[in-house]
Every structure is written in structure tokens, then in C-alpha cells.
Design a protein around this motif. Structure first.
Motif, PDB file in Angstrom:
ATOM      1  N   TYR B  71       0.724  -1.166  -0.056  1.00  0.00           N
ATOM      2  CA  TYR B  71       0.178  -0.098   0.133  1.00  0.00           C
ATOM      3  C   TYR B  71       0.745   1.244  -0.003  1.00  0.00           C
ATOM      4  N   LEU B  72       1.889   1.135   0.871  1.00  0.00           N
ATOM      5  CA  LEU B  72       2.827   2.372   0.745  1.00  0.00           C
ATOM      6  C   LEU B  72       3.451   2.737  -0.582  1.00  0.00           C
ATOM      7  N   TYR B  73       3.993   1.638  -1.102  1.00  0.00           N
ATOM      8  CA  TYR B  73       4.806   1.554  -2.469  1.00  0.00           C
ATOM      9  C   TYR B  73       3.680   2.440  -3.423  1.00  0.00           C
ATOM     10  N   ALA B  74       2.408   1.803  -3.559  1.00  0.00           N
ATOM     11  CA  ALA B  74       1.435   1.991  -4.497  1.00  0.00           C
ATOM     12  C   ALA B  74       1.099   3.711  -4.276  1.00  0.00           C
ATOM     13  N   LEU B  75       1.183   4.033  -2.905  1.00  0.00           N
ATOM     14  CA  LEU B  75       0.840   5.442  -2.393  1.00  0.00           C
ATOM     15  C   LEU B  75       1.788   6.458  -3.193  1.00  0.00           C
ATOM     16  N   ARG B  76       3.049   6.002  -2.681  1.00  0.00           N
ATOM     17  CA  ARG B  76       4.253   6.806  -2.897  1.00  0.00           C
ATOM     18  C   ARG B  76       4.372   6.887  -4.425  1.00  0.00           C
ATOM     19  N   GLN B  77       4.415   5.694  -5.320  1.00  0.00           N
ATOM     20  CA  GLN B  77       4.345   5.803  -6.482  1.00  0.00           C
ATOM     21  C   GLN B  77       3.142   6.347  -7.395  1.00  0.00           C
ATOM     22  N   GLY B  78       2.248   6.770  -6.673  1.00  0.00           N
ATOM     23  CA  GLY B  78       1.030   7.601  -7.295  1.00  0.00           C
ATOM     24  C   GLY B  78       0.329   6.642  -8.007  1.00  0.00           C
ATOM     25  N   TYR B  79      -0.041   5.508  -7.834  1.00  0.00           N
ATOM     26  CA  TYR B  79      -0.916   4.636  -8.556  1.00  0.00           C
ATOM     27  C   TYR B  79      -2.397   5.337  -7.888  1.00  0.00           C
ATOM     28  N   ASP B  80      -3.331   4.715  -9.093  1.00  0.00           N
ATOM     29  CA  ASP B  80      -4.477   5.199  -8.872  1.00  0.00           C
ATOM     30  C   ASP B  80      -5.260   4.140  -8.173  1.00  0.00           C
ATOM     31  N   PHE B  81      -4.882   2.951  -8.430  1.00  0.00           N
ATOM     32  CA  PHE B  81      -5.725   1.813  -8.005  1.00  0.00           C
ATOM     33  C   PHE B  81      -4.708   0.606  -7.617  1.00  0.00           C
ATOM     34  N   CYS B  82      -4.871   0.067  -6.698  1.00  0.00           N
ATOM     35  CA  CYS B  82      -4.113  -1.182  -6.398  1.00  0.00           C
ATOM     36  C   CYS B  82      -4.834  -2.409  -5.887  1.00  0.00           C
ATOM     37  N   ALA B  83      -4.401  -3.710  -6.091  1.00  0.00           N
ATOM     38  CA  ALA B  83      -5.114  -4.819  -5.686  1.00  0.00           C
ATOM     39  C   ALA B  83      -3.813  -5.747  -5.177  1.00  0.00           C
ATOM     40  N   HIS B  84      -4.369  -6.673  -4.240  1.00  0.00           N
ATOM     41  CA  HIS B  84      -3.124  -7.796  -4.081  1.00  0.00           C
ATOM     42  C   HIS B  84      -3.928  -9.191  -3.829  1.00  0.00           C
ATOM     43  N   LEU B  85      -3.104  -9.964  -4.000  1.00  0.00           N
ATOM     44  CA  LEU B  85      -3.513 -11.327  -3.940  1.00  0.00           C
ATOM     45  C   LEU B  85      -2.404 -12.482  -3.605  1.00  0.00           C
ATOM     46  N   ASP B  86      -2.648 -13.503  -2.980  1.00  0.00           N
ATOM     47  CA  ASP B  86      -1.672 -14.407  -2.344  1.00  0.00           C
ATOM     48  C   ASP B  86      -0.788 -14.821  -3.428  1.00  0.00           C
ATOM     49  N   ALA B  87       0.470 -15.291  -2.782  1.00  0.00           N
ATOM     50  CA  ALA B  87       1.764 -15.882  -3.988  1.00  0.00           C
ATOM     51  C   ALA B  87       1.305 -17.258  -4.197  1.00  0.00           C
ATOM     52  N   ASP B  88       0.478 -18.084  -3.327  1.00  0.00           N
ATOM     53  CA  ASP B  88       0.355 -19.509  -3.199  1.00  0.00           C
ATOM     54  C   ASP B  88      -0.311 -20.110  -4.505  1.00  0.00           C
ATOM     55  N   GLY B  89      -0.966 -19.122  -5.179  1.00  0.00           N
ATOM     56  CA  GLY B  89      -1.846 -19.597  -6.290  1.00  0.00           C
ATOM     57  C   GLY B  89      -3.296 -19.984  -5.856  1.00  0.00           C
ATOM     58  N   GLN B  90      -3.650 -19.407  -4.950  1.00  0.00           N
ATOM     59  CA  GLN B  90      -5.011 -19.723  -4.337  1.00  0.00           C
ATOM     60  C   GLN B  90      -6.123 -18.651  -4.977  1.00  0.00           C
ATOM     61  N   HIS B  91      -5.474 -17.393  -5.475  1.00  0.00           N
ATOM     62  CA  HIS B  91      -6.355 -16.369  -5.992  1.00  0.00           C
ATOM     63  C   HIS B  91      -6.180 -16.302  -7.513  1.00  0.00           C
ATOM     64  N   PRO B  92      -7.223 -16.871  -8.236  1.00  0.00           N
ATOM     65  CA  PRO B  92      -6.882 -16.492  -9.641  1.00  0.00           C
ATOM     66  C   PRO B  92      -7.129 -14.996  -9.924  1.00  0.00           C
ATOM     67  N   ALA B  93      -6.025 -14.679 -10.793  1.00  0.00           N
ATOM     68  CA  ALA B  93      -5.978 -13.195 -11.185  1.00  0.00           C
ATOM     69  C   ALA B  93      -7.402 -12.814 -12.008  1.00  0.00           C
ATOM     70  N   SER B  94      -8.068 -13.755 -12.725  1.00  0.00           N
ATOM     71  CA  SER B  94      -9.272 -13.193 -13.426  1.00  0.00           C
ATOM     72  C   SER B  94     -10.218 -12.767 -12.181  1.00  0.00           C
ATOM     73  N   ALA B 167      -8.992  -5.117  -3.591  1.00  0.00           N
ATOM     74  CA  ALA B 167      -8.495  -4.062  -4.282  1.00  0.00           C
ATOM     75  C   ALA B 167      -9.129  -2.848  -3.801  1.00  0.00           C
ATOM     76  N   ALA B 168      -8.124  -1.564  -4.123  1.00  0.00           N
ATOM     77  CA  ALA B 168      -8.307  -0.396  -3.218  1.00  0.00           C
ATOM     78  C   ALA B 168      -8.170   0.734  -4.135  1.00  0.00           C
ATOM     79  N   ASN B 169      -8.472   1.847  -3.712  1.00  0.00           N
ATOM     80  CA  ASN B 169      -8.429   3.469  -4.399  1.00  0.00           C
ATOM     81  C   ASN B 169      -7.376   3.906  -3.551  1.00  0.00           C
ATOM     82  N   ARG B 170      -7.044   5.295  -3.709  1.00  0.00           N
ATOM     83  CA  ARG B 170      -6.076   5.904  -2.983  1.00  0.00           C
ATOM     84  C   ARG B 170      -6.150   6.189  -1.560  1.00  0.00           C
ATOM     85  N   ARG B 171      -7.637   6.349  -1.451  1.00  0.00           N
ATOM     86  CA  ARG B 171      -8.268   6.978  -0.192  1.00  0.00           C
ATOM     87  C   ARG B 171      -7.802   5.679   0.856  1.00  0.00           C
ATOM     88  N   VAL B 172      -7.621   4.396   0.244  1.00  0.00           N
ATOM     89  CA  VAL B 172      -7.601   3.265   1.334  1.00  0.00           C
ATOM     90  C   VAL B 172      -6.017   3.262   1.222  1.00  0.00           C
TER      91      VAL B 172
END
Ligand SMILES: Nc1nc2c(ncn2[C@@H]2O[C@H](COP(=O)(O)OP(=O)(O)O)[C@@H](O)[C@H]2O)c(=O)[nH]1
Ligand SMILES: [Mg+2]
Lengths: 147, 246
Positions: B71-94, B167-172
Motif C-alpha cells: 500500500y505504501l509503495y502504491a501510494l508513493r508511486q502515485g498509483y490510482d488503484f491497487c490490488a493484492h492477491l496471495d502468492a500461493d496460487g489460491q487467488h485467480p487473477a481473473s 482491491a483499493a483506491n487511493r483513499r484506502v
């Protein structure tokens, strides 16, 4: 009944702090404070964390020098036995100190986490800059710098 | 409009490549950041070799701190939206793509992918492949306890309080980069967001079984987890409100 027990109570007060106990307590208190000073001198303890220990040492010294103080505190607490008063005070003090350390630890844990995060973000940025540079150098040298 | 997808990963060398590839396929417009939470294995190297940026924490700090890094990286780099998912393959990107649509179209500030909300029809051609997710009994107890308490505390219905697909926007991003409990990220963050007046929404998603490694939630840990969670939620009720986000 109460009247019969009174002399015992008075004696108990007496026994709880003999001259010997007082001398030992005072010596320990002084030793303790010297130890704190030495820790500060050798940069093993920061001044701001030493205050509370000095207060504890001074309180110990005061209790040894003026047993009346202890009696006074016991009376205020409503306990007849000064030993009980002494132990409860020490116990409460230690409890407070332990909590104080947990608070300090929590603050430092939060600071360490933020530091780690800053470093992680910095690493990602370094990687981005490095890759950008490699791309530019690679483009100019027409693939000569390719791995 | 720039989007960052970040992937918290702790010793996930077995699956991180596949997850990155999956995100690339279904979210080609998004930048990807892997947050390596002090892995002892080659998670960082694998991710870098896959061609994404990696924020490597110098030592393991726990999932909450890893997510906050994102979240900190997304905020500092000026992204409008961000999302995260697990690295273990449980969360389909679709499925993550569907969450992002909600924040992009400004229907919510924070969107949670829920395993337990009514299941959607998969989009044609986007059916995630793999075995459907089944929670262990210890986890199910925890899930139900939290569902109940969090619903009480926020007066909003949540079915999947521990979902790590969001998934989140800049407020979050602003809120979470300053206040994110390292101990109990998933639940406290929901409570926090609702308290700050943000629109939090659940979207039903499919999740899969792990493809590699193992979950850290043993029954004993679950019990500790529940206890910590109760304390967190209780205390959260009495926390002072922060200055309005944004
Ligand atoms: N368990 C654990 N996972 C972490 C940590 N830091 C980051 N993660 C990542 O967080 C994600 C969720 O972890 P997982 O054990 O699969 O949780 P579960 O899916 O809720 O059972 C994975 O991608 C992990 O690699 C950490 O300190 N502990
Ligand atoms: Mg998982």
C-alpha cells in the motif's frame, strides 16, 4: 483479644527492619545506583531509560534510612505488617516497569517494521533504476551488453 | 489511470512465477510488485527473473507488514488503484480483475474477494482452473467467529473477513499505509475502513487450493488467532477516529 495481640504487632514492626537489614538495604541501593551509573557510562543504558531505575534505587535508600516512611506507607495502605506493604509496593513497581517495557517494545517494533518497509521499497526502486539503466545501455550498444 | 497489483510472498518460490504469469494474462495493464517478506528461499530471485519489481523486506515481518509495504509503495508511486492477491496460487487473477472493476468504476473504496458470498457465474473463457477452495474445520470456526463479531462491530455484513484478495483506491492506500495492524491485518483493516467512512464492498470470488507450500494456520495458531482477533476488534471499537481520509 486485640489488646493482647498489640504488643506482638508492635514487635513485628520492629523485627521487619533491624539495623542489619537497614544497612544491607542501603548498601544494596547504593550499589544498585552505582551499577546504573556505570551502565550509562559504558553506553549500555540510555539516560532516558535510567530515570525509573534511579527512582527505584532512591526509594530503596529512603526506606532504609527512614523506616518511619515505610510505617507511614503501611498505615496509609491500611496494612499492619510493614513487610506486606514493602512487598506489595515492590510487586506493583515491577509490574508497572514490565508494562512500561512492553509499551517501549511495541513502539520500537512499529519503528523497526517501518524501517524494514522503507528499505524494501528502496530496494524495488533501486531495481527499477538498475533495469532502466541496463535497458538504455543495452539499447545503445546494440545488444553488446546483453547477458 | 495506473494500477498496481502487489503480491505478498513468504517462501513461495514454488508458486510465485505462476501467479505473476496469471496476473500478466488477466491484468495486462497493471504493474506488478512482489513483496518478499524476508523469505529464506529464492522467492526474490524467481520474481526478479520473471521480470517484475520486488520489494524485499530485510526480515520476516508478517503478512500485515508485507501488505502495508504494498500500500505504501502504491501510494508513493502515485498509483490510482491497487490490488493484492496471495502468492500461493489460491487467488485467480481473473477474479482480482473483477474486484478492480468495482474500484475503478468508483462503486467502492475497498473491495474484498469473498469465498463465501453467493458464487458468481464465471465469465466465459475465464474459469479459473484448479480445485475449489475448502476451509479446514479450525479455520471455519475462526471465520464464523470473526464474521459474527465484525458484523456486530461494523454493522455491515461481511462473509469473508480473512480474505487476502482485495482491491483499493487511493483513499484506502492513504489510510492503510499509516494504520495497518501488523498483528491482525485482515480484520482490523476492515473495521478501520468502515469506521473511517470508506465504502467497503464484498464481491463473491472463487479461490483455489494451494498449489505449493503450506498454510501457516494450524489449529493451535487458529485459537491464538481468534483470541488476538477478539482483542483487536474490541479495542478497535474504542480507538479514536482519524482525521477524515482525504
Ligand atoms: N504465513 C505468512 N504468509 C505471509 C507472510 N508474509 C507474507 N505472506 C504471504 O501471504 C499470503 C497468505 O499466506 P497463506 O499462508 O497462504 O494464508 P492463507 O491463504 O490465508 O492460508 C501468501 O502469499 C504468503 O506468501 C508471513 O509472514 N506469514
Ligand atoms: Mg493462501
Amino acid at each position: 483479644m486485640t489488646a493482647a495481640l498489640a504488643p506482638f504487632a508492635a514487635q513485628a514492626d520492629h523485627v521487619s527492619l533491624t539495623a542489619q537489614t537497614r544497612i544491607i538495604a542501603a548498601a544494596l541501593a547504593i550499589l544498585f545506583m552505582v551499577w546504573i551509573l556505570d551502565l550509562i557510562r559504558r553506553d549500555r543504558l540510555q539516560e532516558r531509560y535510567s530515570v525509573v531505575w534511579f527512582v527505584a534505587g532512591l526509594a530503596m535508600l529512603a526506606g532504609a534510612a527512614f523506616p518511619g516512611l515505610l510505617k507511614l506507607v503501611a498505615d496509609v495502605m491500611g496494612v499492619r505488617d510493614t513487610n506486606v506493604a514493602l512487598f506489595s509496593i515492590v510487586l506493583l513497581l515491577l509490574l508497572g516497569l514490565a508494562l512500561n517495557f512492553s509499551v517501549i517494545m511495541s513502539r520500537q517494533a512499529a519503528q523497526i517494521t517501518r524501517l524494514a518497509q522503507e528499505r524494501a521499497i528502496e530496494r524495488a526502486r533501486e531495481q527499477a533504476a538498475r533495469e532502466e539503466l541496463e535497458k538504455r545501455v543495452g539499447g545503445e550498444g546494440e545488444g553488446s551488453v546483453r547477458e | 489511470m495506473r494500477t498496481l497489483v502487489f503480491i505478498p510472498a513468504w517462501n513461495e518460490e514454488a508458486s510465485v512465477d505462476a501467479v505473476i504469469a496469471d496476473v500478466r494474462t488477466h491484468l495486462p495493464e497493471a504493474d506488478i510488485l512482489v513483496v518478499d517478506d524476508g523469505s529464506a528461499d529464492s522467492t526474490t530471485e524467481r520474481a526478479q527473473a520473471a521480470g517484475v519489481l520486488v520489494a524485499t523486506l530485510p526480515f520476516n515481518q508478517g503478512l500485515g507488514a508485507a501488505l502495508q509495504t504494498g500500500y505504501l509503495y502504491a501510494l508513493r508511486q502515485g498509483y490510482d488503484f491497487c490490488a493484492h492477491l496471495d502468492a500461493d496460487g489460491q487467488h485467480p487473477a481473473s477474479e482480482v480483475a473483477r474486484l478492480l472493476t468495482e474500484v475503478r468504476e468508483d462503486r467502492a473504496d475497498l473491495v474484498i474477494g469473498s469465498r463465501y458470498a453467493a458464487q458468481p457465474e464465471p465469465l466465459p473463457g475465464a474459469e479459473p482452473e484448479g480445485e475449489d477452495y475448502e476451509a479446514t474445520w479450525s479455520r471455519r470456526i475462526g471465520i464464523n467467529v470473526f464474521r459474527f463479531i465484525l458484523t456486530l462491530a461494523t454493522r455491515q455484513r461481511f462473509t469473508d473477513t480473512t480474505s487476502g484478495m482485495r482491491a483499493a483506491n487511493r483513499r484506502v492506500m492513504k489510510l492503510f499505509s499509516e494504520n495497518y495492524s501488523p498483528d491482525f491485518a485482515e480484520i482490523e483493516s476492515l473495521q478501520l475502513a468502515v469506521r473511517e467512512g470508506l465504502r467497503v464492498e464484498e464481491v463473491p470470488v472463487r479461490m483455489l487450493e494451494r498449489t505449493g507450500g503450506s498454510s501457516f494456520l494450524t489449529p493451535l495458531r487458529s485459537a491464538f488467532f481468534i483470541f488476538k482477533g477478539l482483542v483487536v476488534i474490541l479495542v478497535g471499537l474504542f480507538k479514536p477516529r482519524h482525521a477524515e481520509a482525504e
